[in-house]
Design an enzyme around this catalytic site. Structure first.
Site, PDB file in Angstrom:
ATOM      1  N   SER A  64       9.304  -5.510  -1.839  1.00  0.00           N
ATOM      2  CA  SER A  64      10.588  -4.969  -1.374  1.00  0.00           C
ATOM      3  C   SER A  64      11.079  -3.895  -2.347  1.00  0.00           C
ATOM      4  CB  SER A  64      11.628  -6.085  -1.238  1.00  0.00           C
ATOM      5  OG  SER A  64      11.668  -6.876  -2.412  1.00  0.00           O
ATOM      6  N   LYS A 131       1.528 -13.250  -5.114  1.00  0.00           N
ATOM      7  CA  LYS A 131       1.855 -13.625  -3.733  1.00  0.00           C
ATOM      8  C   LYS A 131       1.147 -12.663  -2.800  1.00  0.00           C
ATOM      9  CE  LYS A 131       6.013 -12.713  -1.715  1.00  0.00           C
ATOM     10  NZ  LYS A 131       5.570 -11.856  -0.584  1.00  0.00           N
ATOM     11  N   GLU A 133       0.440 -11.884   1.668  1.00  0.00           N
ATOM     12  CA  GLU A 133       0.896 -12.167   3.033  1.00  0.00           C
ATOM     13  C   GLU A 133      -0.298 -12.502   3.926  1.00  0.00           C
ATOM     14  OE1 GLU A 133       3.244  -8.894   4.506  1.00  0.00           O
ATOM     15  OE2 GLU A 133       4.665  -9.002   2.840  1.00  0.00           O
ATOM     16  N   GLU A 200       9.018 -16.584   6.084  1.00  0.00           N
ATOM     17  CA  GLU A 200      10.034 -15.552   6.342  1.00  0.00           C
ATOM     18  C   GLU A 200      10.225 -15.369   7.847  1.00  0.00           C
ATOM     19  OE1 GLU A 200       9.447 -11.803   4.331  1.00  0.00           O
ATOM     20  OE2 GLU A 200      11.136 -10.874   5.375  1.00  0.00           O
TER      21      GLU A 200
HETATM   22  O1  KIV Z   1       8.981  -8.431  -1.358  1.00  0.00           O
HETATM   23  C1  KIV Z   1       9.834  -9.316  -1.211  1.00  0.00           C
HETATM   24  O2  KIV Z   1      10.981  -9.211  -1.650  1.00  0.00           O
HETATM   25  C2  KIV Z   1       9.433 -10.519  -0.486  1.00  0.00           C
HETATM   26  C3  KIV Z   1      10.488 -11.523  -0.163  1.00  0.00           C
HETATM   27  C4  KIV Z   1      11.322 -11.036   0.954  1.00  0.00           C
HETATM   28  C5  KIV Z   1       9.923 -12.862   0.103  1.00  0.00           C
HETATM   29  O3  KIV Z   1       8.296 -10.663  -0.157  1.00  0.00           O
END
Ligand code: KIV
Length: 300
Positions: A64, A131, A133, A200
């Protein structure tokens, strides 16, 4: 809250260590008596210090970043080098929360080797896990990372990196078949070694199904209160954005308005001469001042 503060403990849920670890997060299931996990995004050292002082459990250096810091319309433009730059800034604050580095689009889509190399870049920058996706189609990448001793957090449901295939930022798993597929994805990720899974943009009922189907914690964003934890984007929760927030965002402050008011007051003070004041300026001592005024009177 002090950096070494602990959260609620029960026999099955040990006290929070002074620096949050992956095994501690993995053990935090609400159904086993754990307190809900708190994650917030941060992208620099001041943000990391705020998260640390607020006593959150995890800091996500999220992709983000692309939207809330770098000004892109979506998350697809951010690169692994940019992510590493911001992970480094967060890690320099040495926060107690676990630092999660988000793998950006195309950093884990090409090959297992590429995935491990890119994840290693975030770990070397100071992330303690990564993390990514996606569900079952990401299993080879998750397994490669776990093999390389890199802990992985999954991310299912509305996965912003798939915005074009999803047709925009849309709530996912609204139909029973898709909901069951999401549960199967979550089970597969947990089985492959993910230590936690972000959910999400999915209906509350589906998030609850996933949460009860797996032994690792779920962390919700737009997924209702039934998850083992929650995450929000820093700029959203602090009101540093003035875009209309998504339904799931709760604003705890209005820092954009406060910042505009503060900078406007500064501008007005500069223009009127009210800033800087005498007390905000440096001054010569009397002797030097006198010497200079004499100099001024002979040369003037
Ligand atoms: O990039 C991010 O901020 C995220 C969150 C919304 C979980 O992946």
């Amino acid at each position: 809250m002090a950096p070494d503060a602990t959260t609620a403990t029960t026999p099955s849920s040990p006290a929070r260590p002074p620096r949050v670890t992956v095994p501690w997060v993995r053990s935090r299931k609400v159904r086993d008596g754990a307190e809900r996990l708190v994650m917030v995004t941060a992208y620099d050292a001041p943000g990391a210090r705020v998260a640390h002082d607020a006593g959150v459990d995890m800091i996500l250096v999220g992709d983000s970043l692309a939207m809330v810091v770098l000004g892109h319309p979506d998350t697809l433009s951010v690169t692994i080098d940019e992510m590493a730059h911001h992970v480094r800034a967060v890690a320099r604050a040495m926060p107690a929360p676990l630092v999660v580095g988000d793998l950006p689009w195309m950093s884990y889509h090409v090959s297992r080797e590429d995935t491990v190399r890119n994840a290693a870049q975030l770990i070397r920058a100071g992330a303690e896990c990564v993390k990514l996706e996606g569900g079952r189609k990401r299993l080879p990448m998750v397994e490669a990372l776990v093999d390389a001793e890199i802990p992985v957090m999954g991310h299912l449901g509305l996965t912003p990196q798939s915005m074009h295939s999803m047709g925009g930022f849309r709530v996912q798993a609204r139909q029973s078949e898709a909901a069951l597929a999401l549960v199967a994805d979550a089970k597969a990720l947990a089985h492959a070694g993910c230590f936690a899974i972000v959910l999400e943009g999915v209906p509350d009922e589906v998030a609850r199904m996933v949460t009860s189907a797996i032994d690792v914690p779920t962390i919700g964003i737009g997924a209702g209160p039934g998850c083992d934890g929650q995450v929000l984007v820093y700029h959203d929760l602090l009101g540093l954005e003035d875009r209309t927030p998504a339904k799931f965002v709760r604003r705890y402050a209005d820092l954009k308005a406060e910042s505009v008011a503060a900078v406007s007051a500064y501008a007005a003070d500069v223009r009127s001469g009210a800033f800087p004041a005498r007390s905000e300026s440096y001054h010569l001592d009397a002797e030097q001042s006198e010497a200079l005024s004499l100099y001024g009177s002979t040369t003037g």
